[in-house]
Design an enzyme around this catalytic site. Sequence first.
Site, short mmCIF file in Angstrom:
data_model
loop_
_atom_site.label_atom_id
_atom_site.label_comp_id
_atom_site.label_asym_id
_atom_site.label_seq_id
_atom_site.Cartn_x
_atom_site.Cartn_y
_atom_site.Cartn_z
N CYS A 125 31.43 -17.42 10.94
CA CYS A 125 31.15 -16.00 10.63
C CYS A 125 31.74 -15.08 11.70
CB CYS A 125 29.66 -15.78 10.42
SG CYS A 125 29.33 -14.26 9.51
N HIS A 234 28.25 -19.93 6.51
CA HIS A 234 27.34 -20.52 7.50
C HIS A 234 26.89 -21.92 7.13
CE1 HIS A 234 26.41 -17.02 10.08
NE2 HIS A 234 26.70 -16.32 9.00
N GLU A 236 25.46 -23.99 9.05
CA GLU A 236 24.25 -24.37 9.80
C GLU A 236 22.97 -23.83 9.17
OE1 GLU A 236 26.18 -21.90 10.53
OE2 GLU A 236 24.76 -20.25 10.81
#
Length: 310
Positions: A125, A234, A236
């Site tokens: 990001c 993202h 994660e």
Amino acid sequence: MNPLRCATLLVFCNTVLILVCNADERNDRPIIGVLAQEYQSSGNSYIAASYVKFLESAGARVVPIRISQSEEEYEKLFNSLNGVLFPGGGVNLTSSGYAKAASVFYRLALKANDQGDFFPVWGTCLGFEELAYLTSGELILTATNTSNVSLPLDFMPDAKDSRLFKNVPEDVLKALATEPITANSHHWSVSVKSFYMNDKLRNFYRVLTTNKVDLEFISTMEAYKYPIYGTQWHPEKNPFEWTRPVISHSPSAVKASFYIADFFVNEARKNFHRFSSKEEETKALIYNYNPVFTGKVSSFEQMYIFVSAS
Ligand SMILES: *[C@@H]1O[C@H](CO)[C@@H](O)[C@H](O)[C@H]1NC(C)=O
Ligand SMILES: *[C@@H]1O[C@H](CO)[C@@H](O)[C@H](O)[C@H]1NC(C)=O
Ligand SMILES: *[C@@H]1O[C@H](CO)[C@@H](O)[C@H](O)[C@H]1NC(C)=O
């Protein structure tokens, strides 16, 4: 390739000398640095705990890279770490402490890789946008309506030949390509048009996926000649962030997240930097800090907050 580790076997094949590296040489104790960034205007800095858990889940340990350290301190850390992750967030891409640390690590990573070392860099990001800035030397972002949406990735036809997706299991590839599981949380993007108009970006990165919302943008890229990777989305968040209803926690989303973590940690296992002593290593690890529950006041469930020394 580290010449000391690779020059183990020379094979004579017709008239061509082939240098065969010992593929078994692997660092099974990788330590990856994660950049901190300014925490609003408190003077403190933070790392969202999800990035730490993401790397830990695939067998790495994490060292926080604090902001406002000297270039010498960053260089010492660079020589101790096996890779670096530039996380997402919301700080200035040119003037923040995060940007300054990223710029030092990026420069050292290019130099090390040029000299035959192998040092992987991941940007997510804001980290992806930082990579685009560092490579092009320009801010080329375009505003997009992508602050709260999960998307399936549009794969380039040859993405399966890339390093990142070469070994992706069919079910993970299919999920990434067809299910809305990649969380986007950005107001700005590198548009496909800006990317291809910029010689430095176009020559440095191979585009692996794009996405189209109101505008078509680059969503995954890897450098042609360096172990440098970026996702505008993202990976994660799926297993570790619960505050936003838009984040998918489906089995396929969590599996895709782990695929990415495993890929990057395996890149770090190819690096053999180490701390000068066990004491130095212990002192640097993120285990010296405790994450705090911030899910009620931020979009992150847990954060590591580093109190400014001054
Ligand atoms: C980032 O910092 C630079 C230099 O201080 C400034 O010119 C620029 O406007 C800032 N960008 C944003 C988005 O605030
Ligand atoms: C932005 O996208 C969301 C869906 O993700 C949509 O509901 C909204 O209308 C869009 N806004 C604009 C200004 O296009
Ligand atoms: C984000 O999108 C989800 C649905 O995908 C919606 O429930 C939520 O309210 C949205 N949040 C914001 C801040 O717009």
